[in-house]
Every structure is written in C-alpha cells, then in structure tokens.
Enzyme design. Structure first.
Site, PDB file in Angstrom:
ATOM      1  N   GLU A 151       0.876  -1.263  -0.099  1.00 51.18           N
ATOM      2  CA  GLU A 151      -0.129   0.101  -0.057  1.00 51.18           C
ATOM      3  C   GLU A 151       0.761   1.328   0.000  1.00 51.18           C
ATOM      4  O   GLU A 151       1.008   2.087   1.103  1.00 51.18           O
ATOM      5  CB  GLU A 151      -1.228   0.065   1.256  1.00 51.18           C
ATOM      6  CG  GLU A 151      -2.009  -1.098   1.210  1.00 51.18           C
ATOM      7  CD  GLU A 151      -3.037  -1.130   2.214  1.00 51.18           C
ATOM      8  OE1 GLU A 151      -2.935  -0.136   3.270  1.00 51.18           O
ATOM      9  OE2 GLU A 151      -4.010  -1.851   2.304  1.00 51.18           O
ATOM     10  N   GLU A 273      -5.088  -8.144  -0.174  1.00 47.47           N
ATOM     11  CA  GLU A 273      -5.763  -8.210   1.080  1.00 47.47           C
ATOM     12  C   GLU A 273      -7.219  -7.783   0.735  1.00 47.47           C
ATOM     13  O   GLU A 273      -7.754  -7.052  -0.335  1.00 47.47           O
ATOM     14  CB  GLU A 273      -5.369  -7.018   1.988  1.00 47.47           C
ATOM     15  CG  GLU A 273      -4.097  -7.196   2.623  1.00 47.47           C
ATOM     16  CD  GLU A 273      -3.659  -5.896   3.350  1.00 47.47           C
ATOM     17  OE1 GLU A 273      -4.614  -5.110   3.792  1.00 47.47           O
ATOM     18  OE2 GLU A 273      -2.445  -5.947   3.513  1.00 47.47           O
TER      19      GLU A 273
END
Length: 534
Positions: A151, A273
C-alpha cells in the site's frame, strides 16, 4: 510451460495466480511494530500453516515490517536474527508446498511515504533492504514470491483527489517498481525468473485501472486490495447491511474491468488483502466474502484474506467464524453459495415468553442451487408440515416454531441447517430475543480525569449491537461527523457483557450528548445520555 532447474520449477504468472487461490495473510505478526508479538498476536508457530492448509488455502502472504530491524545509513543492514526469523517462517510455508508471498509492509507509511521530502535516502534505504532480501532468499523454490511494497503512498499534494498529484504518485511508484525489479533480477540464484508482485498507489483498484503503468518484465503480478464499500466493511457511519443487486454488480463490474485491462494482456492479479470487520451483520458479511471471492475467481484472480488475528484463533487453533471460511473456500472453486438475508428473530416479552403470532419469512437466494433439505440436528423438516417455500421466501409454520422455542431461554434457540445442491450448508439461527438492558442509562463525564474508555454493562437478551448514533443533546446535530450522526466502529465496541465507548470519542464531546444504541431485532433501540463536566 514449466522448466525444471534443480529446486526451482518455473511457473508462468497466470498459472501461478490460479494455483495460489485462495490465500491467507499472517497479519499483525511479522509486520507488527516494533516487532513480532508487539500487537495482538503471539509469535507465529509452525502448526498455524498446517491448519491453514488443511482448511483449503493454497498460499500465505507474510507481511514483514523491517523498519525496527535495520541499522543506520549508509548500509541499512538488516539484523541477522530478524532475517533468520523471517526465513524460518517462510520455510515453514514452503515446506507445506504452499505459495509464500514475502513483502516490505508497514515501512510504506513508516518512512517510504516521505519520498518527496527525503528522496535519495528513502530510495537508498529501500534499495538496501531489497538487496539483502533478494540475496537471502535467492535460492528458494518458485513458490516464494516477492512483493515490492505494501500500500504505497506519498506525502505531497492531494494524492487521493487531485488527478495531477495522483498521476505523479503513480509515476514515482512506477520508478520504484522498476528499480526494485532490477535489484531482484540481478541478485543471482533463481531471482532472474522469480515472480514479483508490484503495486500501484494504495493498491487502489479504481486508481490502478486509470494510472498504473506495467513494468517491462514478463514475470510480474499486479496487486490490488479490496475493502469496498469501506463504511460497510469497517462498520462505520451506520452502514450495517450489504448485498443489494447494485452492491453485487459493482464487484462483478470492477473485477471484469481489471480482467479486461490487465489479465487479458498477460498481467495476472492478486487481491493481496480483502476482509470485513467481524462485528458487521453476519449474513451480510458472509455474502460480501462470497461475492468478492467468487467474482475474483471467475475472472482469474487470487484472493488473500486479511487476518490480523480476529479470524483464525491461533492459540486455540480454530476459526472464529467457520462459516465465513466455508463460503471463501467454496467460492474460490467457482461455486455460487446460497445464503439467507438474515437470521430469524422471534420476539419475547419481559418474562421470556414468546409473544409473536406472525412469523416473518426468511428471504434467501439460492443462486440457482436447489434447496434439498432443512435439518434441525438429525431431524429433517417436513415440507408443508414444518415450512413452505414461495419463490425466494422460506416460511416456517407457527406450530413448528412454537415447538422449537417451548421452554427455551433467550438467545439462539437452535441452528437449522439449510442443505443446498451446491456450496455450503447455510446455518440459519432461530433467535428468541427481547429488548436489551443497560445497567445504567446515564453517565457523567469529567474530562479532567484520565479516562481511557467507559464500559457499560449490558444484557443483550439475544440481540447484537448493530451501530450507534450520537447527537448533541441540545441541538440534535451529529457530534463527530457533519454528514452523519452514526459513529465509526472503534468509537464504540462491544463484547458479550459490555458496550465500550472510546477515549477518543469521549474527549471529542464538548456538550451533553444523546447516544442511541441500535440492536438487531425489531424495536431494539436504547438511548444513553452523557453529561459533560468541562
């Protein structure tokens, strides 16, 4: 095409991604700050991966935060004991013939995000970390996959909302991806052909579709994360239900667009995720997991469930919500699971005596699977005598319900097993409930005291807390968010015996407040007053 080379058998990226599905994250463990065990989980044990594999998962993502295990510049040497520990966990996964994804995790917001401020040092640090990781793991099998960074985001402008800033951030990340790929490819061993996962900014799907630039490398996998809609998956702002036709179509459409742009052009995708807060509406949570995994699998993507310790109980070696896992495993095989929209709540009076005379139908979606039977333990319910079906409505006869709940206590009376032609058997709870009871309905808040949070003892009486509203007692205006009176999960929480209000929420109060606790079940709302002493 497979090419065997000693301990490394090459697998092309598209094939590997299909073989990895479904996957699971060892979250809040090696990625914890400052070290393993610092957050809510004990250090990982080898048996974890036996349990995960036995449940049907094919790959394990191992998030690792390196920040607090790195020496000073210019070498940024990784502590040898930490590297040994990471390798031990990786080897536990590979030993079980599972795919292992090894990454650089919370470093993304610990220091990498400051690339605009500390450009050279940030890049130099990331280079040194990956040089050491690549060297240590270069001779591992093809089932070890590297992931550049988790991320990524950067500290300039309005990267989320300004297209020019977003474009600039993606360009920086493209340069980072290229740079780390070159380091990995030149590090020897099998790393010249090892699969590497590369991200766009925040691993955001929509932004990736618009701005991501594919590196010039034939052995890469693109990653995105999926936590949409955030208000539902995080239990924020009163969004407690999910599963409308528009909700389902959004996932289908998004994953189809990702497939058409990237997978059809040879770039496979891992949803590194995804997940939903465990205290959301249970049937909605199951539906969300079902459709995320089903549509990802339909379009050739791998899903990797984010588990920070709240899904698999690592000490007791059990799934806290086994039905959720069953939904995931079946959906990953391309099976459309069937489900009900809600459990069946039966209202009782204050003396725990059943008072309803009309039983609401249970709405279910068979997803083209025939409902073969319904069981209550070993007893097979009889059509017409115990229940009837009208299109998508399951209607239980009053006499059957009365027999079920006779002399039963408040709470889950029984769980019926709905057996469908394909997919999981849906567990339908029959719940006898009455209005919850708080030990007290008013609290005096003295903000000069050091208060961590307040605990409100509660008898749930068969219900569950859905959400909480908070308004200024005098004006009626929302307290924390201007657009909604509903709080975020985190401002409130609960367990079997208490509702909790966080310190952050309490400290935000400047005037007296009225909270409304909203529970599942009809007419289950309780007001709670906080009087503020400033």
């Amino acid at each position: 095409m497979n090419k065997k080379d000693n301990n490394f058998t090459y697998i092309d990226p598209i094939s590997a991604v299909k073989m990895m599905n479904p996957g699971w994250n060892l979250g809040n463990t090696l990625d914890a700050i400052p070290t393993e065990g610092s957050w809510n989980n004990p250090p990982a044990q080898e048996y974890i991966f036996d349990d995960i594999k036995e449940s049907g998962f094919k790959s394990i993502r191992i998030p690792v935060t390196w920040t607090h295990h790195i020496g000073p510049s210019p070498d940024y040497k990784i502590d040898e004991k930490w590297m040994d520990r990471v390798e031990e966990v990786v080897d536990w996964v590979l030993k079980r013939n599972l795919f292992a994804v090894l990454n650089v995790h919370h470093d993304s917001w610990e220091w990498l995000q400051y690339i605009n401020r500390d450009g050279y040092e940030v890049i130099n640090k990331l280079d040194h970390i990956w040089e050491q990781i690549a060297q240590r793991f270069k001779d591992k099998s093809e089932k070890l996959i590297f992931e550049v960074i988790n991320e990524p985001t950067y500290d300039f402008g309005d990267v989320r909302n300004n297209p020019e800033d977003t474009k600039k951030a993606f360009e920086i990340q493209h340069q980072v991806n290229d740079r780390i790929l070159k380091i990995i490819r030149s590090s020897g061993g099998f790393n010249d052909k090892r699969l590497v996962i590369v991200p766009g900014i925040w691993t955001d799907s929509e932004k990736t579709l618009e701005y991501f630039k594919v590196p010039d490398d034939k052995n890469i996998i693109l990653t995105v994360h999926y936590y949409t809609p955030w208000d539902f998956v995080a239990n924020w702002w009163g969004r407690v239900i999910w599963g409308s036709q528009d909700d389902i179509k959004y996932i289908d459409n998004l994953f189809e667009r990702l497939h058409n742009k990237f997978i059809l052009n040879g770039i496979p995708i891992v949803i590194g995720e995804y997940g939903v807060e465990g205290k959301t509406h249970t049937p909605s949570r199951w539906k969300w997991l079902n459709f995320v995994v089903y549509f990802a699998s339909k379009y050739g993507m791998t899903t990797m469930l984010w588990d920070n310790g709240k899904i698999y109980d690592r000490l007791n070696r059990r799934w806290r919500d086994k039905t959720a896992i069953d939904f995931i495993i079946n959906a990953s095989k391309g099976i459309q699971n069937s489900y009900c929209d809600d459990m069946l709540y039966i209202k009782a009076n204050e003396n725990n005596i059943y008072i309803q005379k009309d039983i609401k139908p249970v709405i279910f979606n068979s997803n083209s699977n025939n409902l073969l039977a319904i069981y209550n333990g070993k007893y097979k319910l009889v059509t017409a005598e115990d229940y009837t079906i009208e299109e998508n409505r399951l209607i239980f006869n009053l006499s059957f319900i009365e027999k079920l709940i006779k002399n039963k206590q408040i709470g889950v009376v029984t769980t019926l097993d709905l057996v469908f032609e394909k997919g999981i058997n849906f567990p339908l709870d029959i719940i006898l409930y009455k209005k919850p009871e708080l030990n007290f309905n008013q609290y005096i808040l003295n903000k000069s005291y050091n208060i961590e949070r307040i605990s409100i003892p509660v008898k749930f009486n068969g219900t569950f807390l859905a959400t909480v509203k908070a308004v200024d007692l005098l004006t009626g205006k929302p307290i924390k968010e201007s657009h909604t009176p509903f709080l975020k999960h985190g401002d409130f929480d609960y367990d079997d015996n208490n509702i909790y209000l966080s310190k952050e929420f309490l400290m935000s109060l400047t005037n007296d407040a009225k909270l409304t606790f909203i529970f599942w079940g009809e007419e289950c709302c309780i007001d709670f007053i906080i009087k503020v002493l400033n």
